[in-house]
Design a protein around this motif. Structure first.
Motif, PDB file in Angstrom:
ATOM      1  N   THR A 149      71.338   0.085 -13.671  1.00 50.48           N
ATOM      2  CA  THR A 149      72.725   0.097 -14.126  1.00 50.48           C
ATOM      3  C   THR A 149      73.672   0.191 -12.945  1.00 50.48           C
ATOM      4  O   THR A 149      73.807   1.250 -12.321  1.00 50.48           O
ATOM      5  N   GLY A 150      74.311  -0.901 -12.631  1.00 51.87           N
ATOM      6  CA  GLY A 150      75.329  -0.904 -11.584  1.00 51.87           C
ATOM      7  C   GLY A 150      74.783  -0.712 -10.185  1.00 51.87           C
ATOM      8  O   GLY A 150      73.574  -0.532  -9.968  1.00 51.87           O
ATOM      9  N   ILE A 151      75.684  -0.752  -9.224  1.00 46.78           N
ATOM     10  CA  ILE A 151      75.305  -0.631  -7.818  1.00 46.78           C
ATOM     11  C   ILE A 151      74.685   0.731  -7.519  1.00 46.78           C
ATOM     12  O   ILE A 151      73.732   0.836  -6.746  1.00 46.78           O
ATOM     13  N   GLU A 152      75.183   1.788  -8.157  1.00 45.62           N
ATOM     14  CA  GLU A 152      74.619   3.121  -7.928  1.00 45.62           C
ATOM     15  C   GLU A 152      73.159   3.197  -8.373  1.00 45.62           C
ATOM     16  O   GLU A 152      72.376   3.994  -7.851  1.00 45.62           O
ATOM     17  N   GLY A 153      72.796   2.344  -9.326  1.00 43.50           N
ATOM     18  CA  GLY A 153      71.412   2.324  -9.802  1.00 43.50           C
ATOM     19  C   GLY A 153      70.433   1.753  -8.806  1.00 43.50           C
ATOM     20  O   GLY A 153      69.211   1.819  -9.021  1.00 43.50           O
ATOM     21  N   LEU A 154      70.952   1.186  -7.718  1.00 45.47           N
ATOM     22  CA  LEU A 154      70.081   0.622  -6.676  1.00 45.47           C
ATOM     23  C   LEU A 154      69.645   1.655  -5.640  1.00 45.47           C
ATOM     24  O   LEU A 154      68.842   1.357  -4.758  1.00 45.47           O
ATOM     25  N   LYS A 155      70.150   2.868  -5.740  1.00 40.93           N
ATOM     26  CA  LYS A 155      69.873   3.899  -4.737  1.00 40.93           C
ATOM     27  C   LYS A 155      68.380   4.027  -4.425  1.00 40.93           C
ATOM     28  O   LYS A 155      67.555   4.150  -5.325  1.00 40.93           O
ATOM     29  N   VAL A 186      75.067  -4.390   3.304  1.00 49.53           N
ATOM     30  CA  VAL A 186      74.893  -3.457   4.414  1.00 49.53           C
ATOM     31  C   VAL A 186      76.082  -2.486   4.492  1.00 49.53           C
ATOM     32  O   VAL A 186      75.907  -1.276   4.692  1.00 49.53           O
ATOM     33  N   GLU A 187      77.288  -3.026   4.312  1.00 52.24           N
ATOM     34  CA  GLU A 187      78.482  -2.177   4.349  1.00 52.24           C
ATOM     35  C   GLU A 187      78.506  -1.181   3.192  1.00 52.24           C
ATOM     36  O   GLU A 187      78.828   0.000   3.376  1.00 52.24           O
ATOM     37  N   ALA A 188      78.174  -1.656   1.990  1.00 53.49           N
ATOM     38  CA  ALA A 188      78.154  -0.772   0.823  1.00 53.49           C
ATOM     39  C   ALA A 188      77.087   0.301   0.970  1.00 53.49           C
ATOM     40  O   ALA A 188      77.285   1.462   0.574  1.00 53.49           O
ATOM     41  N   ASN A 189      75.973  -0.073   1.556  1.00 55.65           N
ATOM     42  CA  ASN A 189      74.876   0.873   1.780  1.00 55.65           C
ATOM     43  C   ASN A 189      75.329   2.021   2.666  1.00 55.65           C
ATOM     44  O   ASN A 189      75.065   3.196   2.385  1.00 55.65           O
ATOM     45  N   ALA A 190      76.060   1.677   3.732  1.00 52.04           N
ATOM     46  CA  ALA A 190      76.536   2.698   4.666  1.00 52.04           C
ATOM     47  C   ALA A 190      77.657   3.537   4.055  1.00 52.04           C
ATOM     48  O   ALA A 190      77.669   4.771   4.179  1.00 52.04           O
ATOM     49  N   GLU A 191      78.602   2.885   3.381  1.00 53.63           N
ATOM     50  CA  GLU A 191      79.764   3.585   2.836  1.00 53.63           C
ATOM     51  C   GLU A 191      79.398   4.508   1.667  1.00 53.63           C
ATOM     52  O   GLU A 191      79.978   5.589   1.519  1.00 53.63           O
ATOM     53  N   ARG A 192      78.444   4.081   0.852  1.00 60.89           N
ATOM     54  CA  ARG A 192      78.104   4.852  -0.344  1.00 60.89           C
ATOM     55  C   ARG A 192      76.855   5.716  -0.182  1.00 60.89           C
ATOM     56  O   ARG A 192      76.492   6.457  -1.099  1.00 60.89           O
ATOM     57  N   GLY A 193      76.199   5.608   0.976  1.00 57.60           N
ATOM     58  CA  GLY A 193      74.983   6.382   1.188  1.00 57.60           C
ATOM     59  C   GLY A 193      73.909   6.046   0.168  1.00 57.60           C
ATOM     60  O   GLY A 193      73.277   6.946  -0.406  1.00 57.60           O
ATOM     61  N   LEU A 194      73.662   4.755  -0.057  1.00 55.40           N
ATOM     62  CA  LEU A 194      72.726   4.329  -1.100  1.00 55.40           C
ATOM     63  C   LEU A 194      71.265   4.427  -0.685  1.00 55.40           C
ATOM     64  O   LEU A 194      70.373   4.417  -1.532  1.00 55.40           O
ATOM     65  N   GLY A 195      71.005   4.493   0.617  1.00 57.39           N
ATOM     66  CA  GLY A 195      69.626   4.574   1.087  1.00 57.39           C
ATOM     67  C   GLY A 195      68.811   3.332   0.773  1.00 57.39           C
ATOM     68  O   GLY A 195      67.599   3.414   0.511  1.00 57.39           O
ATOM     69  N   PHE A 246      80.118  -6.582  -5.501  1.00 50.80           N
ATOM     70  CA  PHE A 246      80.341  -6.104  -4.146  1.00 50.80           C
ATOM     71  C   PHE A 246      81.622  -6.684  -3.554  1.00 50.80           C
ATOM     72  O   PHE A 246      81.948  -6.400  -2.397  1.00 50.80           O
ATOM     73  N   SER A 247      82.341  -7.517  -4.323  1.00 51.46           N
ATOM     74  CA  SER A 247      83.526  -8.185  -3.776  1.00 51.46           C
ATOM     75  C   SER A 247      84.464  -8.640  -4.884  1.00 51.46           C
ATOM     76  O   SER A 247      84.093  -8.692  -6.057  1.00 51.46           O
ATOM     77  N   LEU A 248      85.692  -8.972  -4.500  1.00 50.20           N
ATOM     78  CA  LEU A 248      86.597  -9.695  -5.384  1.00 50.20           C
ATOM     79  C   LEU A 248      86.100 -11.135  -5.481  1.00 50.20           C
ATOM     80  O   LEU A 248      85.290 -11.565  -4.653  1.00 50.20           O
ATOM     81  N   PRO A 249      86.571 -11.893  -6.484  1.00 48.20           N
ATOM     82  CA  PRO A 249      86.206 -13.314  -6.518  1.00 48.20           C
ATOM     83  C   PRO A 249      86.632 -14.000  -5.217  1.00 48.20           C
ATOM     84  O   PRO A 249      87.758 -13.835  -4.758  1.00 48.20           O
ATOM     85  N   GLU A 250      85.697 -14.735  -4.608  1.00 51.30           N
ATOM     86  CA  GLU A 250      85.959 -15.375  -3.319  1.00 51.30           C
ATOM     87  C   GLU A 250      85.879 -16.883  -3.433  1.00 51.30           C
ATOM     88  O   GLU A 250      85.130 -17.420  -4.249  1.00 51.30           O
ATOM     89  N   PRO A 251      86.647 -17.598  -2.595  1.00 50.14           N
ATOM     90  CA  PRO A 251      86.673 -19.059  -2.686  1.00 50.14           C
ATOM     91  C   PRO A 251      85.560 -19.747  -1.898  1.00 50.14           C
ATOM     92  O   PRO A 251      85.233 -19.334  -0.785  1.00 50.14           O
TER      93      PRO A 251
END
Length: 305
Positions: free
Chosen positions: A142-148, A165-174, A225-230
């Motif tokens: 469930t969600g990004i936190e569920g990937l811990k 990689v950035e989300a991993n560092a910022e959220r401490g997901l391990g 992990f992002s806003l919609p990108e072009p």
């Protein structure tokens, strides 16, 4: 005898003032004119943008757009024929091969962002996507936190792996982040349980799921992990004449009924080789992107009013 030098001077002046002499071809247009060929970079597994069909022929939404650009280049240069060369690229090689002149257009699923615009240029955006992950429903992530604490794959050289990689560092997901050589390999890591999830652009995940052995076994995260990108067709930087031609060709296409037909062909109708239907009709943001063509890297500029 005085008349002859005068006539020569007049003729020389007329030639110098002619458009052909005043506007000598430069950059990519000069290369294409001199060689009689244009080289398209294609992806092997970026369904439905650029991928190989059963005959190992590159097909897809971005390929169709690139062929329309080729038609515009051929007409502009007044060429009787223009040879189209095809060169495979990957996430890691696409920018170097563009920069060194190996390819002239990159026809794939490349995100247009500020960092990349320091190295290459993009024409008007042809799709909007967000970075999400695919996992097996049975794992109930469930969600990004569920990937811990889990192993997560993403393709080398993409914005997606950077975001993970950035989300991993910022959220401490391990997380253990596992690079894959391409999208097909990344999805295979999830199929074979060597990774709990594969992070990629949501539309590419939809294509991978649709083409899998058991589509019902997978789900795409709502969390992103992002806003919609072009996405944009990539071309060389600092080549204003070629970019102007390509921008006009794509803007004319996107604002025409033919542009909508090409979109529907790949996103709402059965596509080769298996007749899969992605069922991704144009949303309000995509309609705006087609009605108001732009090469902006800013996701916020594409938000529908």
């Amino acid at each position: 005898m005085r008349v002859k030098p005068l006539l020569l001077w007049v003729v020389a002046g007329a030639l110098a003032a002619s458009p052909a002499a005043a506007e000598d071809l430069t950059g990519t247009l000069k290369k294409i004119k001199e060689t009689g060929s244009i080289t398209l970079g294609y992806r092997e597994s970026s369904v439905p943008f650029s991928y190989l069909d059963d005959n190992q022929k590159p097909v897809g939404y971005a390929m169709d757009i690139c062929y329309k650009i080729v038609d515009a280049v051929k007409a502009d240069l007044k060429l009787d024929k223009l040879e189209v060369k095809l060169n495979p690229v990957s996430s890691s090689t696409r920018i170097p091969l563009m920069a060194n002149g190996t390819i002239d257009l990159e026809c794939g699923s490349t995100t247009n962002n500020v960092d990349r615009q320091k190295q290459v240029a993009f024409t008007n955006s042809h799709f909007l996507t967000a970075s999400r992950f695919v996992s097996k429903k049975a794992n109930k992530i469930t969600g990004i936190e569920g990937l811990k604490g889990k192993t997560v794959a993403s393709t080398s050289g993409t914005t997606n792996i950077k975001q993970v990689v950035e989300a991993n560092a910022e959220r401490g997901l391990g997380l253990t982040v596992l690079p894959s050589k391409d999208h097909a390999e990344g999805f295979l890591l999830v199929e074979t349980d060597r990774a709990a999830a594969f992070v990629m652009d949501d539309i590419l995940l939809a294509g991978l799921i649709a083409g899998s052995k058991e589509p019902a076994a997978y789900e795409i995260s709502k969390d992103s992990f992002s806003l919609p990108e072009p996405y944009g067709i990539m071309l060389r930087k600092d080549d204003p004449a070629f970019k102007a031609l390509v921008d006009k060709a794509t803007a004319d296409l996107y604002k025409s009924p033919e542009g909508v037909k090409i979109y529907e062909k790949w996103f709402t109708q059965p596509i080769p080789p298996k007749g899969l239907v992605l069922n991704v009709p144009m949303d309000a943001a995509m309609k705006k992107a087609f009605a108001q063509p732009s090469d902006s890297p800013d996701p916020a500029s594409y938000v529908a009013n």
